[in-house]
Design a protein around this motif. Structure first.
Motif, PDB file in Angstrom:
ATOM      1  N   THR A  27       0.562  -1.611  -0.089  1.00 25.62           N
ATOM      2  CA  THR A  27       0.232  -0.042   0.588  1.00 25.62           C
ATOM      3  C   THR A  27       1.134   1.136   0.124  1.00 25.62           C
ATOM      4  OG1 THR A  27      -1.617  -1.332   1.537  1.00 25.62           O
ATOM      5  CG2 THR A  27      -1.686   1.780   1.164  1.00 25.62           C
ATOM      6  N   VAL A  28       2.118   1.020   0.845  1.00 25.67           N
ATOM      7  CA  VAL A  28       2.668   2.275   0.693  1.00 25.67           C
ATOM      8  C   VAL A  28       3.340   2.532  -0.423  1.00 25.67           C
ATOM      9  CG1 VAL A  28       4.630   3.181   2.081  1.00 25.67           C
ATOM     10  CG2 VAL A  28       3.084   1.975   3.490  1.00 25.67           C
ATOM     11  N   LEU A  29       4.059   1.383  -1.426  1.00 25.59           N
ATOM     12  CA  LEU A  29       4.446   1.744  -2.394  1.00 25.59           C
ATOM     13  C   LEU A  29       3.242   2.276  -3.733  1.00 25.59           C
ATOM     14  CD1 LEU A  29       6.977  -1.132  -3.544  1.00 25.59           C
ATOM     15  CD2 LEU A  29       7.304   1.189  -2.682  1.00 25.59           C
ATOM     16  N   ARG A  30       2.588   2.039  -3.605  1.00 22.71           N
ATOM     17  CA  ARG A  30       0.996   2.302  -4.556  1.00 22.71           C
ATOM     18  C   ARG A  30       1.320   3.432  -4.206  1.00 22.71           C
ATOM     19  NH1 ARG A  30      -0.291  -1.933  -6.947  1.00 22.71           N
ATOM     20  NH2 ARG A  30      -1.428  -3.961  -6.242  1.00 22.71           N
ATOM     21  N   ILE A  31       0.893   4.276  -3.187  1.00 23.77           N
ATOM     22  CA  ILE A  31       1.006   5.592  -2.608  1.00 23.77           C
ATOM     23  C   ILE A  31       1.762   6.462  -3.284  1.00 23.77           C
ATOM     24  CG2 ILE A  31       0.582   7.235  -0.612  1.00 23.77           C
ATOM     25  CD1 ILE A  31      -0.792   5.435   1.223  1.00 23.77           C
ATOM     26  N   VAL A  32       2.871   5.839  -3.344  1.00 23.07           N
ATOM     27  CA  VAL A  32       4.421   6.483  -3.620  1.00 23.07           C
ATOM     28  C   VAL A  32       3.871   6.175  -5.001  1.00 23.07           C
ATOM     29  CG1 VAL A  32       6.761   6.740  -3.458  1.00 23.07           C
ATOM     30  CG2 VAL A  32       5.755   5.585  -1.613  1.00 23.07           C
ATOM     31  N   SER A  33       4.263   5.728  -5.515  1.00 19.42           N
ATOM     32  CA  SER A  33       4.144   6.010  -6.947  1.00 19.42           C
ATOM     33  C   SER A  33       2.867   6.462  -7.964  1.00 19.42           C
ATOM     34  CB  SER A  33       3.655   3.818  -7.761  1.00 19.42           C
ATOM     35  OG  SER A  33       4.675   3.161  -7.069  1.00 19.42           O
ATOM     36  N   TRP A  34       1.957   6.727  -6.582  1.00 16.42           N
ATOM     37  CA  TRP A  34       0.495   7.271  -7.328  1.00 16.42           C
ATOM     38  C   TRP A  34       1.111   9.253  -7.220  1.00 16.42           C
ATOM     39  CZ3 TRP A  34      -2.391  10.845  -3.507  1.00 16.42           C
ATOM     40  CH2 TRP A  34      -3.409  11.392  -4.231  1.00 16.42           C
ATOM     41  N   MET A  78      -1.456   7.784 -17.105  1.00 18.06           N
ATOM     42  CA  MET A  78      -1.870   6.486 -16.872  1.00 18.06           C
ATOM     43  C   MET A  78      -1.461   5.897 -15.490  1.00 18.06           C
ATOM     44  SD  MET A  78      -3.947   6.092 -19.605  1.00 18.06           S
ATOM     45  CE  MET A  78      -3.982   4.118 -19.757  1.00 18.06           C
ATOM     46  N   ALA A  79      -0.272   5.958 -15.393  1.00 22.60           N
ATOM     47  CA  ALA A  79       0.218   5.344 -13.961  1.00 22.60           C
ATOM     48  C   ALA A  79      -0.602   6.037 -12.646  1.00 22.60           C
ATOM     49  CB  ALA A  79       1.641   6.693 -13.469  1.00 22.60           C
ATOM     50  N   PHE A  80      -1.323   7.147 -13.346  1.00 27.23           N
ATOM     51  CA  PHE A  80      -1.869   7.713 -12.090  1.00 27.23           C
ATOM     52  C   PHE A  80      -3.507   6.786 -11.944  1.00 27.23           C
ATOM     53  CE2 PHE A  80      -6.060   9.607 -10.800  1.00 27.23           C
ATOM     54  CZ  PHE A  80      -4.892  10.959  -9.789  1.00 27.23           C
ATOM     55  N   LEU A  81      -3.687   6.937 -13.098  1.00 30.99           N
ATOM     56  CA  LEU A  81      -5.205   5.830 -13.215  1.00 30.99           C
ATOM     57  C   LEU A  81      -4.992   4.563 -12.679  1.00 30.99           C
ATOM     58  CD1 LEU A  81      -6.955   7.156 -16.137  1.00 30.99           C
ATOM     59  CD2 LEU A  81      -7.633   7.702 -14.146  1.00 30.99           C
ATOM     60  N   CYS A  82      -3.672   3.621 -12.668  1.00 29.57           N
ATOM     61  CA  CYS A  82      -3.371   2.099 -12.583  1.00 29.57           C
ATOM     62  C   CYS A  82      -3.496   2.505 -10.824  1.00 29.57           C
ATOM     63  CB  CYS A  82      -2.205   2.135 -13.243  1.00 29.57           C
ATOM     64  SG  CYS A  82      -2.062   0.497 -13.418  1.00 29.57           S
ATOM     65  N   CYS A  83      -2.297   3.502 -10.331  1.00 30.78           N
ATOM     66  CA  CYS A  83      -1.874   2.965  -9.047  1.00 30.78           C
ATOM     67  C   CYS A  83      -3.531   3.610  -8.410  1.00 30.78           C
ATOM     68  CB  CYS A  83      -1.768   4.416  -8.598  1.00 30.78           C
ATOM     69  SG  CYS A  83      -0.096   4.461  -8.944  1.00 30.78           S
ATOM     70  N   MET A  84      -4.573   4.004  -9.199  1.00 31.15           N
ATOM     71  CA  MET A  84      -5.963   4.732  -8.305  1.00 31.15           C
ATOM     72  C   MET A  84      -6.679   3.124  -8.688  1.00 31.15           C
ATOM     73  SD  MET A  84      -6.200   7.057  -6.854  1.00 31.15           S
ATOM     74  CE  MET A  84      -8.561   7.411  -6.328  1.00 31.15           C
ATOM     75  N   ALA A  85      -7.107   2.182  -9.707  1.00 27.55           N
ATOM     76  CA  ALA A  85      -7.606   0.875  -9.623  1.00 27.55           C
ATOM     77  C   ALA A  85      -7.208  -0.456  -8.560  1.00 27.55           C
ATOM     78  CB  ALA A  85      -7.022   0.553 -11.104  1.00 27.55           C
ATOM     79  N   PHE A  86      -5.297   0.022  -8.417  1.00 29.23           N
ATOM     80  CA  PHE A  86      -4.625  -1.310  -7.551  1.00 29.23           C
ATOM     81  C   PHE A  86      -5.515  -1.226  -6.749  1.00 29.23           C
ATOM     82  CE2 PHE A  86      -2.094  -2.301 -11.444  1.00 29.23           C
ATOM     83  CZ  PHE A  86      -2.294  -4.118 -11.592  1.00 29.23           C
ATOM     84  N   PHE A  87      -5.154   0.310  -5.943  1.00 36.30           N
ATOM     85  CA  PHE A  87      -5.327   0.418  -4.844  1.00 36.30           C
ATOM     86  C   PHE A  87      -6.975   0.115  -4.035  1.00 36.30           C
ATOM     87  CE2 PHE A  87      -7.057   3.367  -1.311  1.00 36.30           C
ATOM     88  CZ  PHE A  87      -6.093   4.149  -0.543  1.00 36.30           C
ATOM     89  N   ALA A  88      -7.519   0.152  -5.343  1.00 40.69           N
ATOM     90  CA  ALA A  88      -9.027  -0.079  -5.106  1.00 40.69           C
ATOM     91  C   ALA A  88      -9.302  -1.552  -4.681  1.00 40.69           C
ATOM     92  CB  ALA A  88     -10.210   0.764  -6.138  1.00 40.69           C
ATOM     93  N   THR A 161       9.936   1.883  -7.459  1.00 45.03           N
ATOM     94  CA  THR A 161       8.502   1.417  -6.837  1.00 45.03           C
ATOM     95  C   THR A 161       7.339   0.485  -7.328  1.00 45.03           C
ATOM     96  OG1 THR A 161       8.082   3.529  -8.157  1.00 45.03           O
ATOM     97  CG2 THR A 161       8.316   3.824  -5.523  1.00 45.03           C
ATOM     98  N   TRP A 162       8.022   0.880  -8.882  1.00 46.65           N
ATOM     99  CA  TRP A 162       6.528  -0.256  -9.144  1.00 46.65           C
ATOM    100  C   TRP A 162       7.099  -1.430  -9.238  1.00 46.65           C
ATOM    101  CZ3 TRP A 162       1.739   0.107 -10.969  1.00 46.65           C
ATOM    102  CH2 TRP A 162       1.071   1.638 -11.198  1.00 46.65           C
ATOM    103  N   ALA A 163       8.853  -1.811  -9.270  1.00 45.32           N
ATOM    104  CA  ALA A 163       9.317  -2.943  -9.876  1.00 45.32           C
ATOM    105  C   ALA A 163       8.936  -3.951  -8.254  1.00 45.32           C
ATOM    106  CB  ALA A 163      10.776  -3.409  -9.334  1.00 45.32           C
ATOM    107  N   GLY A 164       9.635  -2.610  -6.963  1.00 47.53           N
ATOM    108  CA  GLY A 164       9.015  -3.155  -5.416  1.00 47.53           C
ATOM    109  C   GLY A 164       7.347  -4.039  -5.351  1.00 47.53           C
ATOM    110  N   GLN A 165       7.146  -2.991  -6.117  1.00 51.93           N
ATOM    111  CA  GLN A 165       5.465  -3.566  -6.134  1.00 51.93           C
ATOM    112  C   GLN A 165       5.691  -5.390  -6.817  1.00 51.93           C
ATOM    113  OE1 GLN A 165       2.359  -0.813  -7.023  1.00 51.93           O
ATOM    114  NE2 GLN A 165       3.707   0.681  -6.903  1.00 51.93           N
ATOM    115  N   SER A 166       5.806  -5.428  -8.092  1.00 50.70           N
ATOM    116  CA  SER A 166       6.083  -6.226  -8.670  1.00 50.70           C
ATOM    117  C   SER A 166       6.621  -7.321  -7.838  1.00 50.70           C
ATOM    118  CB  SER A 166       6.965  -6.266 -10.096  1.00 50.70           C
ATOM    119  OG  SER A 166       6.609  -7.640 -10.307  1.00 50.70           O
ATOM    120  N   VAL A 167       7.620  -7.351  -6.837  1.00 51.03           N
ATOM    121  CA  VAL A 167       7.853  -8.432  -5.795  1.00 51.03           C
ATOM    122  C   VAL A 167       7.180  -8.634  -5.023  1.00 51.03           C
ATOM    123  CG1 VAL A 167       9.934  -9.337  -4.636  1.00 51.03           C
ATOM    124  CG2 VAL A 167      10.322  -7.475  -6.798  1.00 51.03           C
ATOM    125  N   LEU A 168       6.496  -7.883  -4.250  1.00 51.31           N
ATOM    126  CA  LEU A 168       5.403  -7.677  -3.610  1.00 51.31           C
ATOM    127  C   LEU A 168       4.272  -9.146  -4.013  1.00 51.31           C
ATOM    128  CD1 LEU A 168       5.713  -4.802  -1.244  1.00 51.31           C
ATOM    129  CD2 LEU A 168       6.789  -6.576  -0.020  1.00 51.31           C
TER     130      LEU A 168
END
Length: 237
Positions: A27-34, A78-88, A161-168
């Motif tokens: 969740t922290v990485l998603r917010i940072v990427s956003w 697009m990264a902004f929208l993708c972060c919002m979708a993953f957050f939901a 940040t996106w690579a970290g999300q993929s690893v997690l």
């Protein structure tokens, strides 16, 4: 058991804990990427276009390469929208009762996060290269220099940040794949009532007629019904 989990979340129907949710590394990485996507989009959209004193028409600050600015703006939005979708999806994920659906969601997270990490790597290389070869005479007043450098810097950080999300996400997938607490066919029992086969309350075998004398009672009654003793006269043809 309360400790049972599938793909990093417990059984469906549990209470949502916002404190625990926002403390999760993913969740922290998603917010940072956003936030990074907002910075990149804002820097290029607001200060990424300049013009020379003798030219009224604006051009991209990255070596007059319009594709570089378009790429940065597109990726940021697009990264902004993708972060919002993953957050939901993260908020809704514990409510998914089917383990198969959870697996699909986790695999989509892994794949898309890795894809975005690669795209930000491409974006960083493109912006850094075009900024390096930009001519000083195109921007003698050095307008927008800080915004351009900020876009390049946060594009670089976004790779990790996106690579970290993929690893997690891959760790969540491994956790769910290796867990023996859940079956891959598990679904919420409350959603599977309609599909349950009908079972007779009396058992699999029908009861013998009252007064029957065991296994031959049914045959005896049948013979009595047609032997003429009950008032029915047998006819011979």
């Amino acid at each position: 058991m309360e400790g049972m989990q599938a793909y990093g979340a417990g059984k469906a129907g549990g209470a949502f804990d916002p404190v625990t949710f926002f403390r999760q590394p993913q969740t922290v990485l998603r917010i940072v990427s956003w936030l990074f996507s907002i910075v990149i989009f804002g820097c290029i959209a607001n200060e990424g276009y300049i013009n020379r004193p003798e030219e009224p028409e604006e051009f991209c600050i990255f070596n007059r390469n319009q594709n570089a600015c378009n790429y940065g703006v597109f990726m940021g939005s697009m990264a902004f929208l993708c972060c919002m979708a993953f957050f939901a999806l993260d908020v809704y994920f514990p409510q998914i009762s089917s383990v198969k659906d959870r697996k699909k969601a986790v695999l989509a997270d892994v794949g898309l996060s890795a894809f975005w990490s690669f795209m930000w790597f491409v974006g960083f290389c493109l912006l850094a290269n075009q900024w390096q070869v930009s001519k000083l005479e195109d921007n003698p007043l050095k307008e927008g220099g800080d915004a351009a450098r900020a876009a390049i810097t946060f594009s670089f950080f976004s790779i990790f940040t996106w690579a970290g999300q993929s690893v997690l996400g891959f760790q969540k997938y491994k956790l769910g794949a290796d867990s023996a607490l859940f079956s891959q066919e598990y679904t919420d029992p409350s959603q599977d009532v309609a599909g349950a086969p009908y079972t007779s309350f009396g058992g699999d075998e029908p009861e013998s007629p009252v007064g029957g004398g065991g296994g031959g009672g049914g045959q005896a009654n049948s013979d009595e019904a047609f032997d003429g003793t009950g008032g029915y006269q047998r006819q011979d043809y």
